[in-house]
Design a protein around this motif. Structure first.
Motif, mmCIF file in Angstrom:
data_model
loop_
_atom_site.group_PDB
_atom_site.id
_atom_site.type_symbol
_atom_site.label_atom_id
_atom_site.label_comp_id
_atom_site.label_asym_id
_atom_site.label_seq_id
_atom_site.Cartn_x
_atom_site.Cartn_y
_atom_site.Cartn_z
ATOM 1 N N ASP A 97 0.815 -1.218 0.000
ATOM 2 C CA ASP A 97 0.000 0.000 0.000
ATOM 3 C C ASP A 97 0.850 1.271 0.000
ATOM 4 O O ASP A 97 0.333 2.350 -0.272
ATOM 5 N N ILE A 98 2.140 1.135 0.306
ATOM 6 C CA ILE A 98 3.039 2.289 0.292
ATOM 7 C C ILE A 98 3.268 2.697 -1.164
ATOM 8 O O ILE A 98 3.456 1.839 -2.030
ATOM 9 N N PRO A 99 3.247 3.990 -1.481
ATOM 10 C CA PRO A 99 3.481 4.428 -2.863
ATOM 11 C C PRO A 99 4.823 3.902 -3.403
ATOM 12 O O PRO A 99 5.788 3.729 -2.656
ATOM 13 N N GLU A 100 4.839 3.667 -4.712
ATOM 14 C CA GLU A 100 6.006 3.043 -5.343
ATOM 15 C C GLU A 100 7.284 3.854 -5.155
ATOM 16 O O GLU A 100 8.348 3.284 -4.904
ATOM 17 N N HIS A 101 7.196 5.174 -5.243
ATOM 18 C CA HIS A 101 8.418 5.979 -5.110
ATOM 19 C C HIS A 101 9.007 5.872 -3.696
ATOM 20 O O HIS A 101 10.223 5.913 -3.528
ATOM 21 N N LEU A 102 8.166 5.680 -2.695
ATOM 22 C CA LEU A 102 8.685 5.491 -1.335
ATOM 23 C C LEU A 102 9.284 4.099 -1.161
ATOM 24 O O LEU A 102 10.296 3.934 -0.472
ATOM 25 N N ARG A 103 8.656 3.088 -1.780
ATOM 26 C CA ARG A 103 9.232 1.735 -1.730
ATOM 27 C C ARG A 103 10.597 1.712 -2.397
ATOM 28 O O ARG A 103 11.514 1.035 -1.918
ATOM 29 N N ASP A 104 10.736 2.453 -3.509
ATOM 30 C CA ASP A 104 12.033 2.524 -4.195
ATOM 31 C C ASP A 104 13.081 3.157 -3.284
ATOM 32 O O ASP A 104 14.227 2.699 -3.234
ATOM 33 N N ASP A 105 12.686 4.216 -2.562
ATOM 34 C CA ASP A 105 13.618 4.869 -1.642
ATOM 35 C C ASP A 105 14.063 3.926 -0.530
ATOM 36 O O ASP A 105 15.203 3.980 -0.071
ATOM 37 N N LEU A 106 13.156 3.063 -0.107
ATOM 38 C CA LEU A 106 13.466 2.122 0.969
ATOM 39 C C LEU A 106 14.137 0.846 0.464
ATOM 40 O O LEU A 106 14.608 0.034 1.262
ATOM 41 N N GLY A 107 14.157 0.672 -0.846
ATOM 42 C CA GLY A 107 14.758 -0.537 -1.415
ATOM 43 C C GLY A 107 13.848 -1.743 -1.316
ATOM 44 O O GLY A 107 14.302 -2.866 -1.161
ATOM 45 N N LEU A 108 12.555 -1.514 -1.387
ATOM 46 C CA LEU A 108 11.587 -2.605 -1.264
ATOM 47 C C LEU A 108 10.967 -2.933 -2.618
ATOM 48 O O LEU A 108 9.762 -2.986 -2.774
ATOM 49 N N ASP A 109 11.787 -3.193 -3.610
ATOM 50 C CA ASP A 109 11.252 -3.516 -4.931
ATOM 51 C C ASP A 109 10.695 -4.941 -4.934
ATOM 52 O O ASP A 109 11.198 -5.823 -4.270
ATOM 53 N N GLY A 110 9.623 -5.136 -5.659
ATOM 54 C CA GLY A 110 8.999 -6.458 -5.757
ATOM 55 C C GLY A 110 7.965 -6.733 -4.687
ATOM 56 O O GLY A 110 7.325 -7.777 -4.701
#
Length: 71
Positions: free
Chosen positions: A41-54
């Motif tokens: 549910d976290i926006p994609e750009h924030l997941r990218d910042d956190l390194g949570l791809d996939g």
């Protein structure tokens, strides 16, 4: 002549431990699925910042899960 043997059944303690282990594994699996859903549910750009791809793909339910989902 064939000799017969007595079957060995699990003890009550072994059965209880097996059931407890199974319930513990189910609880862990459900918690992991819940966490993946929250993370998806976290926006994609924030997941990218956190390194949570996939994460979003892992949290999406499969077709069989959707067919068995309760309303």
């Amino acid at each position: 002549m064939m000799t017969m043997y007595d079957p060995v059944f699990p003890t009550v303690k072994q059965v209880v431990n097996s059931v407890k282990r199974g319930l513990s594994l189910l609880k862990s699996w459900r918690q992991q699925r819940r966490n993946l859903q929250y993370l998806s549910d976290i926006p994609e750009h924030l997941r990218d910042d956190l390194g949570l791809d996939g994460i979003a793909n892992a949290a999406r339910p499969t077709a069989s899960e959707m067919a068995h989902k309760r309303p």
